[in-house]
Design an enzyme around this catalytic site. Structure first.
Site, PDB file in Angstrom:
ATOM      1  N   SER A  68       0.804  -1.237   0.000  1.00 45.17           N
ATOM      2  CA  SER A  68       0.000   0.000   0.000  1.00 45.17           C
ATOM      3  C   SER A  68       0.828   1.274   0.000  1.00 45.17           C
ATOM      4  O   SER A  68       0.272   2.364  -0.201  1.00 45.17           O
ATOM      5  CB  SER A  68      -0.955   0.008   1.194  1.00 45.17           C
ATOM      6  OG  SER A  68      -2.022  -0.852   0.941  1.00 45.17           O
ATOM      7  N   LYS A  71       0.385   3.318  -2.956  1.00 40.55           N
ATOM      8  CA  LYS A  71      -0.778   4.203  -3.127  1.00 40.55           C
ATOM      9  C   LYS A  71      -0.364   5.682  -3.112  1.00 40.55           C
ATOM     10  O   LYS A  71      -1.044   6.527  -3.696  1.00 40.55           O
ATOM     11  CB  LYS A  71      -1.812   3.928  -2.025  1.00 40.55           C
ATOM     12  CG  LYS A  71      -2.454   2.532  -2.137  1.00 40.55           C
ATOM     13  CD  LYS A  71      -3.249   2.176  -0.881  1.00 40.55           C
ATOM     14  CE  LYS A  71      -3.908   0.805  -1.013  1.00 40.55           C
ATOM     15  NZ  LYS A  71      -4.546   0.358   0.243  1.00 40.55           N
ATOM     16  N   TYR A 193      -3.365  -2.186 -10.407  1.00 41.79           N
ATOM     17  CA  TYR A 193      -3.275  -2.058  -8.938  1.00 41.79           C
ATOM     18  C   TYR A 193      -2.353  -3.125  -8.349  1.00 41.79           C
ATOM     19  O   TYR A 193      -1.472  -2.826  -7.532  1.00 41.79           O
ATOM     20  CB  TYR A 193      -4.685  -2.138  -8.341  1.00 41.79           C
ATOM     21  CG  TYR A 193      -4.700  -2.219  -6.836  1.00 41.79           C
ATOM     22  CD1 TYR A 193      -4.344  -1.114  -6.066  1.00 41.79           C
ATOM     23  CD2 TYR A 193      -5.055  -3.402  -6.177  1.00 41.79           C
ATOM     24  CE1 TYR A 193      -4.335  -1.183  -4.667  1.00 41.79           C
ATOM     25  CE2 TYR A 193      -5.059  -3.479  -4.792  1.00 41.79           C
ATOM     26  CZ  TYR A 193      -4.697  -2.369  -4.046  1.00 41.79           C
ATOM     27  OH  TYR A 193      -4.677  -2.454  -2.673  1.00 41.79           O
ATOM     28  N   TYR A 245      -4.564   3.870   8.246  1.00 36.32           N
ATOM     29  CA  TYR A 245      -5.920   3.300   8.293  1.00 36.32           C
ATOM     30  C   TYR A 245      -6.608   3.615   9.616  1.00 36.32           C
ATOM     31  O   TYR A 245      -6.498   4.733  10.102  1.00 36.32           O
ATOM     32  CB  TYR A 245      -5.869   1.787   8.008  1.00 36.32           C
ATOM     33  CG  TYR A 245      -5.170   1.504   6.706  1.00 36.32           C
ATOM     34  CD1 TYR A 245      -5.707   1.970   5.517  1.00 36.32           C
ATOM     35  CD2 TYR A 245      -3.964   0.846   6.661  1.00 36.32           C
ATOM     36  CE1 TYR A 245      -5.065   1.768   4.308  1.00 36.32           C
ATOM     37  CE2 TYR A 245      -3.308   0.623   5.456  1.00 36.32           C
ATOM     38  CZ  TYR A 245      -3.868   1.090   4.286  1.00 36.32           C
ATOM     39  OH  TYR A 245      -3.229   0.900   3.104  1.00 36.32           O
ATOM     40  N   VAL A 263       1.172  -3.813   3.736  1.00 36.84           N
ATOM     41  CA  VAL A 263       1.135  -5.128   4.388  1.00 36.84           C
ATOM     42  C   VAL A 263       2.409  -5.942   4.155  1.00 36.84           C
ATOM     43  O   VAL A 263       2.560  -7.022   4.725  1.00 36.84           O
ATOM     44  CB  VAL A 263      -0.116  -5.966   4.017  1.00 36.84           C
ATOM     45  CG1 VAL A 263      -1.372  -5.379   4.627  1.00 36.84           C
ATOM     46  CG2 VAL A 263      -0.246  -6.154   2.525  1.00 36.84           C
TER      47      VAL A 263
HETATM   48  O1  DON Z   1      -4.876  -4.977  -1.934  1.00 41.04           O
HETATM   49  C1  DON Z   1      -4.337  -5.366  -0.926  1.00 41.04           C
HETATM   50  O2  DON Z   1      -4.968  -5.817   0.025  1.00 41.04           O
HETATM   51  C2  DON Z   1      -2.830  -5.294  -0.849  1.00 41.04           C
HETATM   52  N1  DON Z   1      -2.258  -5.409  -2.155  1.00 41.04           N
HETATM   53  C3  DON Z   1      -2.375  -3.987  -0.236  1.00 41.04           C
HETATM   54  C4  DON Z   1      -2.935  -3.750   1.139  1.00 41.04           C
HETATM   55  C5  DON Z   1      -2.024  -3.003   2.039  1.00 41.04           C
HETATM   56  O3  DON Z   1      -0.828  -2.956   1.883  1.00 41.04           O
HETATM   57  C6  DON Z   1      -2.658  -2.398   3.235  1.00 41.04           C
HETATM   58  N2  DON Z   1      -1.669  -1.795   4.083  1.00 41.04           N
HETATM   59  N3  DON Z   1      -1.392  -1.881   5.219  1.00 41.04           N
END
Ligand code: DON
Length: 310
Positions: A68, A71, A193, A245, A263
């Site tokens: 993320s 993003k 994405y 978040y 993540v």
């Molecule tokens: O779409 C997802 O769930 C993961 N590719 C990215 C989520 C993420 O990194 C949330 N961050 N803490």
């Protein structure tokens, strides 16, 4: 602020040593199976300053899945391409929900709460897919330019893993499309994405590549304008209110820096007028934020008095 760079390296080493006791507190992400195999013991931290220093300790040069954190880069590209029209399609409010929650999207007619939850990042991915002839290449080129490193790569193993476990993101994409808020076809949006989430970068590369956000939109390494001062301000504001978040309130309360987690275990924190901190340790807390990564940013910010609310 840090005057002596030797002291900073010692300080980072000391903070890492303290965190050796904490990496068992979290759990490595396994909903993307390719991430589950990363050692929970890896940890690193880097600080890049706008006056040209990049100091690191531990595993700060090992590339990890930025997830993320991507993003932030996607948002800057979309803001540059679409201007204020972007803010008719995505909001700038904290969600108070987990990063992959779908629940608000139905109530709020397909307008994501902010661009750094998954729904918002999918909207941004749609903008990039629809406005660049080769959005994945444009994204990778942007990162390589910002990090001044042509070796930054997409981890195809992580990409395939995300693609085959992406039903929730797909559901959010189709829901937004049903409200008319997505232009491109959903498989294309998802492919962009997942590609940007699968980029691998080290703490050192991430800290260096985000310096423009600490410097009113100008990359201090090259003097290139990456975004306007107003947009740098806006990205930092969104990272302050939503980047961690549903832990963003607590993070602002205790640390006081615009920040973004992924993540893969990375955390980046922007210190306006000074530089960028990037920490990494794979085990996550219940919000999906790295336990040790968050501790490292928190400890360093406290020791150096970096909070923007002072
Ligand atoms: O779409 C997802 O769930 C993961 N590719 C990215 C989520 C993420 O990194 C949330 N961050 N803490």
């Amino acid at each position: 602020m840090i005057k002596n760079i030797i002291n900073l390296r010692d300080k980072l080493e000391a903070l890492l040593l303290i965190q050796e006791n904490f990496h068992n507190d979290g759990k490595v992400a396994d909903y993307i199976p390719a991430l589950a195999g990363v050692s929970p013991k890896l940890m690193g931290v880097s600080v890049a300053t706008i006056d040209g220093n990049v100091i690191g300790a531990g595993d700060h040069q090992i590339p990890f899945s930025i997830q993320s954190i991507s993003k932030v880069f996607g948002l800057v590209m979309a803001m540059n391409r679409l201007g204020d029209e972007l803010w008719h399609r995505v909001n700038m409010e904290p969600s108070g929900q987990p990063f992959n929650s779908i629940i608000q999207l139905e109530w709020e007619k397909g307008i994501p709460r902010n661009p750094v939850i998954n729904a918002g990042a999918l909207l941004v991915a749609d903008v990039l897919t629809s406005h660049f002839s080769a959005s994945k290449l444009a994204f990778l080129t942007f990162l390589r330019k910002l990090a001044a490193d042509e070796n930054i790569f997409i981890d195809n193993h992580v990409y395939q893993s995300e693609l085959s476990h992406g039903s929730r993101n797909a559901a959010m994409g189709y829901l937004m499309k049903s409200f008319g808020n997505i232009e491109a076809e959903i498989p294309e949006v998802l492919s962009h994405y997942f590609t940007q989430c699968s980029v691998a970068m080290s703490c050192q590369q991430l800290a260096s590549s985000l310096l423009f956000l600490a410097n009113k939109g100008i990359d201090p390494k090259t003097n290139n304008t990456i975004c306007s001062p107003r947009d740098a301000h806006r990205v930092n504001a969104i990272l302050s209110t939503s980047g961690m978040y549903d832990q963003s309130g607590e993070f602002a309360f205790s640390v006081g820096l615009p920040a973004k987690s992924g993540v893969g275990g990375g955390v980046v924190a922007i210190v306006p007028g000074y530089g960028v901190i990037c920490s990494w340790s794979p085990p996550l807390n219940r919000f999906g934020n790295s336990v040790v990564g968050t501790n490292l940013v928190s400890d360093l910010a406290e020791e150096l008095g970096l909070s923007i609310y002072h």
